[in-house]
Design an enzyme around this catalytic site. Structure first.
Site, PDB file in Angstrom:
ATOM      1  N   ARG A  17      26.639  -9.277 -40.606  1.00  0.00           N
ATOM      2  CA  ARG A  17      26.048  -9.567 -41.914  1.00  0.00           C
ATOM      3  C   ARG A  17      24.795  -8.705 -42.164  1.00  0.00           C
ATOM      4  O   ARG A  17      24.848  -7.734 -42.907  1.00  0.00           O
ATOM      5  CB  ARG A  17      25.716 -11.080 -42.001  1.00  0.00           C
ATOM      6  CG  ARG A  17      25.426 -11.577 -43.403  1.00  0.00           C
ATOM      7  CD  ARG A  17      24.062 -11.215 -43.925  1.00  0.00           C
ATOM      8  NE  ARG A  17      22.960 -11.760 -43.139  1.00  0.00           N
ATOM      9  CZ  ARG A  17      21.700 -11.446 -43.362  1.00  0.00           C
ATOM     10  NH1 ARG A  17      21.360 -10.617 -44.331  1.00  0.00           N
ATOM     11  NH2 ARG A  17      20.748 -11.935 -42.582  1.00  0.00           N
ATOM     12  N   ASP A  18      23.698  -9.030 -41.520  1.00  0.00           N
ATOM     13  CA  ASP A  18      22.461  -8.266 -41.767  1.00  0.00           C
ATOM     14  C   ASP A  18      22.685  -6.805 -41.364  1.00  0.00           C
ATOM     15  O   ASP A  18      22.196  -5.877 -42.012  1.00  0.00           O
ATOM     16  CB  ASP A  18      21.303  -8.864 -40.947  1.00  0.00           C
ATOM     17  CG  ASP A  18      19.937  -8.609 -41.577  1.00  0.00           C
ATOM     18  OD1 ASP A  18      19.807  -7.641 -42.331  1.00  0.00           O
ATOM     19  OD2 ASP A  18      19.004  -9.383 -41.297  1.00  0.00           O
ATOM     20  N   HIS A 209      13.423 -14.043 -36.525  1.00  0.00           N
ATOM     21  CA  HIS A 209      14.332 -13.020 -37.076  1.00  0.00           C
ATOM     22  C   HIS A 209      13.477 -11.770 -37.294  1.00  0.00           C
ATOM     23  O   HIS A 209      12.755 -11.667 -38.277  1.00  0.00           O
ATOM     24  CB  HIS A 209      14.908 -13.567 -38.390  1.00  0.00           C
ATOM     25  CG  HIS A 209      15.822 -12.644 -39.131  1.00  0.00           C
ATOM     26  ND1 HIS A 209      17.184 -12.847 -39.215  1.00  0.00           N
ATOM     27  CD2 HIS A 209      15.580 -11.528 -39.855  1.00  0.00           C
ATOM     28  CE1 HIS A 209      17.734 -11.904 -39.966  1.00  0.00           C
ATOM     29  NE2 HIS A 209      16.781 -11.090 -40.372  1.00  0.00           N
ATOM     30  N   HIS A 211      12.969  -7.766 -37.672  1.00  0.00           N
ATOM     31  CA  HIS A 211      13.461  -6.400 -37.867  1.00  0.00           C
ATOM     32  C   HIS A 211      12.580  -5.482 -37.028  1.00  0.00           C
ATOM     33  O   HIS A 211      11.433  -5.801 -36.718  1.00  0.00           O
ATOM     34  CB  HIS A 211      13.473  -6.048 -39.352  1.00  0.00           C
ATOM     35  CG  HIS A 211      14.641  -6.688 -40.057  1.00  0.00           C
ATOM     36  ND1 HIS A 211      15.800  -6.012 -40.333  1.00  0.00           N
ATOM     37  CD2 HIS A 211      14.843  -7.959 -40.479  1.00  0.00           C
ATOM     38  CE1 HIS A 211      16.653  -6.842 -40.914  1.00  0.00           C
ATOM     39  NE2 HIS A 211      16.102  -8.035 -41.016  1.00  0.00           N
ATOM     40  N   CYS A 242      17.677  -4.905 -45.041  1.00  0.00           N
ATOM     41  CA  CYS A 242      17.951  -5.573 -46.319  1.00  0.00           C
ATOM     42  C   CYS A 242      17.944  -4.519 -47.429  1.00  0.00           C
ATOM     43  O   CYS A 242      16.990  -3.746 -47.541  1.00  0.00           O
ATOM     44  CB  CYS A 242      16.891  -6.638 -46.568  1.00  0.00           C
ATOM     45  SG  CYS A 242      17.082  -7.437 -48.166  1.00  0.00           S
ATOM     46  N   ASN A 251      17.655  -5.235 -37.531  1.00  0.00           N
ATOM     47  CA  ASN A 251      17.057  -6.262 -36.674  1.00  0.00           C
ATOM     48  C   ASN A 251      16.853  -5.685 -35.284  1.00  0.00           C
ATOM     49  O   ASN A 251      17.511  -4.723 -34.896  1.00  0.00           O
ATOM     50  CB  ASN A 251      18.019  -7.448 -36.524  1.00  0.00           C
ATOM     51  CG  ASN A 251      18.278  -8.137 -37.823  1.00  0.00           C
ATOM     52  OD1 ASN A 251      19.093  -7.685 -38.607  1.00  0.00           O
ATOM     53  ND2 ASN A 251      17.573  -9.216 -38.061  1.00  0.00           N
TER      54      ASN A 251
END
Ligand code: HMG
Ligand code: MG
Length: 311
Positions: A17-18, A209, A211, A242, A251
């Site tokens: 996803r990310d 979370h 990055h 993002c 991440n």
């Protein structure tokens, strides 16, 4: 092993996803599914598989129903998906997600850019999502974006992170992730923010979370561990970023965090060698070198030992 640290850490793998949401080149659903299968085979049991968001905003996630339908379900495997509103929730429910992620921001500017509404409006959009999830036995996780700095506003006061954490708590969220969307946080800042958040929400339900834009992901993970945080989101090969946070990279790499944790005697249930091979495989598909330092180093060792064995 240090007695003051959690003995086991739960990793949520967010690569599909990310990691992939920001990819410009099309990534076929078959490749996403192979990535998910490889990650699951490496022991991943918390997998953020995709997002049910507007395909106009994030075209790479447009195949969410297909990806969710293609993942073989197994005992103990939990699939998370992002859901910004009820339309997203309906998609998640139909797809059999175990967890939905509502994602808000600690700055008004980022909220507008990412989800096209104010923080207060976002909470009102999330409220029916949280209620519907709870009514359907689906876990609700919240993400607090730009908790350590915002690409549009700059500094973000700790009080603003605490404020949205409280609003998510009041929606009955099962977990709240504190996110460094642009990777600018440093260790002392991480401690301050998690300590403050843990005064209004249970530490055991907070997650990190991070990055890795400024190369702080591993040290920030350690700083959060030292506060007592035992849940982290990581992305295989450090993929991602993002689309609404310009210049932000992926991440912190799963391989780097697992290397850190295993080195400290902390269990994850993950197979580092399989993760490394998966990180190398997806990076090769994307036509670039993996962002995982540990992954690249271990891959060299694995190749050397294979060459020696076949010589
Ligand atoms: P909007 O344009 O204000 O929405 O977008 P709207 O309600 O006016 O709807 C516009 C159109 O989108 C309509 O279609 C809707 O049906 C459709 P049309 O009638 O024009 O054909 N639509 C949807 N389609 C599919 N799924 C949906 C959905 N909702 C509306 N769920 C909206 C508002 C929130 C939808 C939009 O801004 C959006 O999708 N944003 C997503 C942004 C995003 O995914 N960002 C990346 C993930 S967050 C992140 O990476 C941060 C995180 O990793 C933590 C961190 O690091 O900080 C989690
Ligand atoms: Mg993120």
């Amino acid at each position: 092993m240090r007695q003051d640290l959690p003995q086991r850490v739960r990793i949520t793998e967010v690569g599909p996803r990310d990691g992939l949401q920001n990819e410009k080149q099309p990534v076929p659903a078959e490749v996403k599914l192979e990535l998910c299968e490889r990650l699951i085979d490496a022991g991943v049991d918390q997998l953020e598989a995709t997002s049910f968001v507007s395909p106009k905003w994030v075209p790479q996630m447009a195949d969410a129903p297909r990806v969710m339908a293609g993942i073989e379900r197994r005992e103990g495997l939990h699939l998370s998906v992002l859901t910004p509103n009820m339309k997203g929730f309906e998609g998640a429910l139909a797809a059999g997600a175990h967890e939905v992620v509502i994602f808000g921001a600690a700055s008004e500017a980022f909220s507008q850019r990412n989800i096209n509404c104010s923080i207060a409006e976002s909470i009102e959009r999330f409220r029916p999502v949280a209620e519907a999830a709870q009514a359907n036995g689906i876990r609700v996780r919240a993400a607090v974006s730009v908790a350590f700095g915002c690409p549009y506003q700059g500094e973000v006061p700790v009080a603003d992170v605490v404020d949205i954490t409280e609003r998510f708590r009041d929606l009955g969220c099962d977990e709240i992730g504190i996110a460094d969307t642009i990777g600018v946080g440093t260790a002392a800042h991480v401690k301050t923010v998690f300590e403050a958040a843990s005064k209004v929400y249970p530490l055991a339900q907070l997650s990190g979370h991070f990055h890795d834009t400024y190369g702080q992901g591993v040290s920030n993970t350690l700083a959060a561990l030292e506060v007592g945080v035992s849940r982290f989101d990581t992305s295989i090969a450090g993929l991602g970023g993002c689309p609404f946070a310009k210049g932000a990279t992926g991440n912190v790499a799963t391989e780097d965090v697992v290397y850190l944790l295993h080195g400290m005697g902390i269990e994850t249930g993950l197979d580092l060698e399989k993760l490394v091979l998966t990180g190398q495989w997806i990076s090769e598909f994307l036509g670039r070198k993996s962002n995982s330092r540990a992954g690249n180093a271990i891959a060299v060792k694995l190749r050397d030992s294979q060459t020696q064995a076949s010589a």
